[in-house]
Scaffold this active site. Sequence first.
Site, PDB file in Angstrom:
ATOM      1  N   SER A  79       0.831  -1.166  -0.131  1.00 43.30           N
ATOM      2  CA  SER A  79       0.194  -0.024   0.059  1.00 43.30           C
ATOM      3  C   SER A  79       0.937   1.297   0.017  1.00 43.30           C
ATOM      4  O   SER A  79       1.996   1.148   0.686  1.00 43.30           O
ATOM      5  CB  SER A  79      -0.931  -0.031   1.149  1.00 43.30           C
ATOM      6  OG  SER A  79      -1.811  -1.138   1.355  1.00 43.30           O
TER       7      SER A  79
HETATM    8  N1  SAH Z   1      -1.163  -4.216   3.338  1.00 40.19           N
HETATM    9  C1  SAH Z   1      -0.547  -4.975   2.459  1.00 40.19           C
HETATM   10  C2  SAH Z   1      -1.350  -4.778   1.417  1.00 40.19           C
HETATM   11  C3  SAH Z   1      -1.260  -5.848   0.245  1.00 40.19           C
HETATM   12  S1  SAH Z   1      -2.353  -6.101  -0.847  1.00 40.19           S
HETATM   13  C4  SAH Z   1       0.809  -4.237   1.936  1.00 40.19           C
HETATM   14  O1  SAH Z   1       0.776  -3.115   2.229  1.00 40.19           O
HETATM   15  O2  SAH Z   1       1.557  -4.837   1.538  1.00 40.19           O
HETATM   16  C5  SAH Z   1      -3.815  -6.899  -0.185  1.00 40.19           C
HETATM   17  C6  SAH Z   1      -3.349  -8.237   0.073  1.00 40.19           C
HETATM   18  O3  SAH Z   1      -4.651  -8.967   0.750  1.00 40.19           O
HETATM   19  C7  SAH Z   1      -2.643  -9.264  -0.706  1.00 40.19           C
HETATM   20  O4  SAH Z   1      -1.493  -9.529  -0.229  1.00 40.19           O
HETATM   21  C8  SAH Z   1      -3.606 -10.278  -1.008  1.00 40.19           C
HETATM   22  O5  SAH Z   1      -3.069 -11.707  -1.423  1.00 40.19           O
HETATM   23  C9  SAH Z   1      -4.442 -10.385   0.467  1.00 40.19           C
HETATM   24  N2  SAH Z   1      -5.710 -10.992   0.305  1.00 40.19           N
HETATM   25  C10 SAH Z   1      -6.784 -10.686  -0.714  1.00 40.19           C
HETATM   26  N3  SAH Z   1      -7.876 -11.451   0.009  1.00 40.19           N
HETATM   27  C11 SAH Z   1      -7.712 -12.078   1.074  1.00 40.19           C
HETATM   28  C12 SAH Z   1      -8.136 -12.719   1.932  1.00 40.19           C
HETATM   29  N4  SAH Z   1      -9.402 -13.031   1.645  1.00 40.19           N
HETATM   30  N5  SAH Z   1      -7.567 -13.246   3.061  1.00 40.19           N
HETATM   31  C13 SAH Z   1      -6.501 -12.656   3.349  1.00 40.19           C
HETATM   32  N6  SAH Z   1      -5.528 -12.044   2.414  1.00 40.19           N
HETATM   33  C14 SAH Z   1      -6.299 -11.549   1.357  1.00 40.19           C
END
Ligand code: SAH
Length: 228
Positions: A79
């Site tokens: 993010s």
């Molecule tokens: N806060 C993280 C955001 C990563 S993007 C950062 O800044 O790095 C969002 C993340 O949510 C991804 O890694 C994706 O794999 C995860 N995600 C999507 N759906 C999900 C679910 N149902 N359960 C757990 N993780 C999930």
Amino acid sequence: MSNPFRADSSSGQQAVGIGMTSQRTRDRLVDLLAELLPLDPRVLDVMRQIPRHLFVEEALASRAYDNVSLPIGYGQTISQPLTVAQMTSALLQGPPLRRVLEIGTGSGYQTAVLAALVPELVSIERISALAAHARRVLRELGLRNVALVVGDGSQGLPGKGPYDGILITAAAATLAPALFEQLAEGGRLIAPVGAREQALRRFTRTENGLQEERLGAAHFVPLQRGRG
Ligand code: SAH
């Protein structure tokens, strides 16, 4: 529990040492964020310390202190720093947070920021390779108050709540009712909601039910169902 990033920690040396080379670029980024939005000073303090470049692949490390989201593989992104600061500030507002649940660990950067601010954090990620990388970096930073879970967090972790805070870093068209059931009274849930147009929302559980606020526009990858 010892936590190198906590303001009250006596072992702050470690955190300073790790990020020495990029302290100035990190300060510059945080100063910029503080100009863009009203943000919680505790969050800004922690973001001055946590080395974001360790959460992205080496080829992108030079961009780690730009206010941008970056690819982390598997079609996912770390993010934007402003978003991390905004969501964390919104979560902190209110009574102190003891137990927090994060859904979507991804790179683990937001996880690290939260772990430096709350006593107990559970973070769930559906892509096991991302969880494994995040686990390594968090351990390297000495953040031991985080439990990482690999699995589908779209329903939270039923049976494991309640949480004082829930932070979701992937967007869903609608939020599962089970998530709100895991929110303690006075607890806050922050999430991007919407299918084509997303908005960052904060839901606060009060004795009279859920109170909802819109915090601004958002651009997140989708919250998916099932294991990755
Ligand atoms: N806060 C993280 C955001 C990563 S993007 C950062 O800044 O790095 C969002 C993340 O949510 C991804 O890694 C994706 O794999 C995860 N995600 C999507 N759906 C999900 C679910 N149902 N359960 C757990 N993780 C999930």
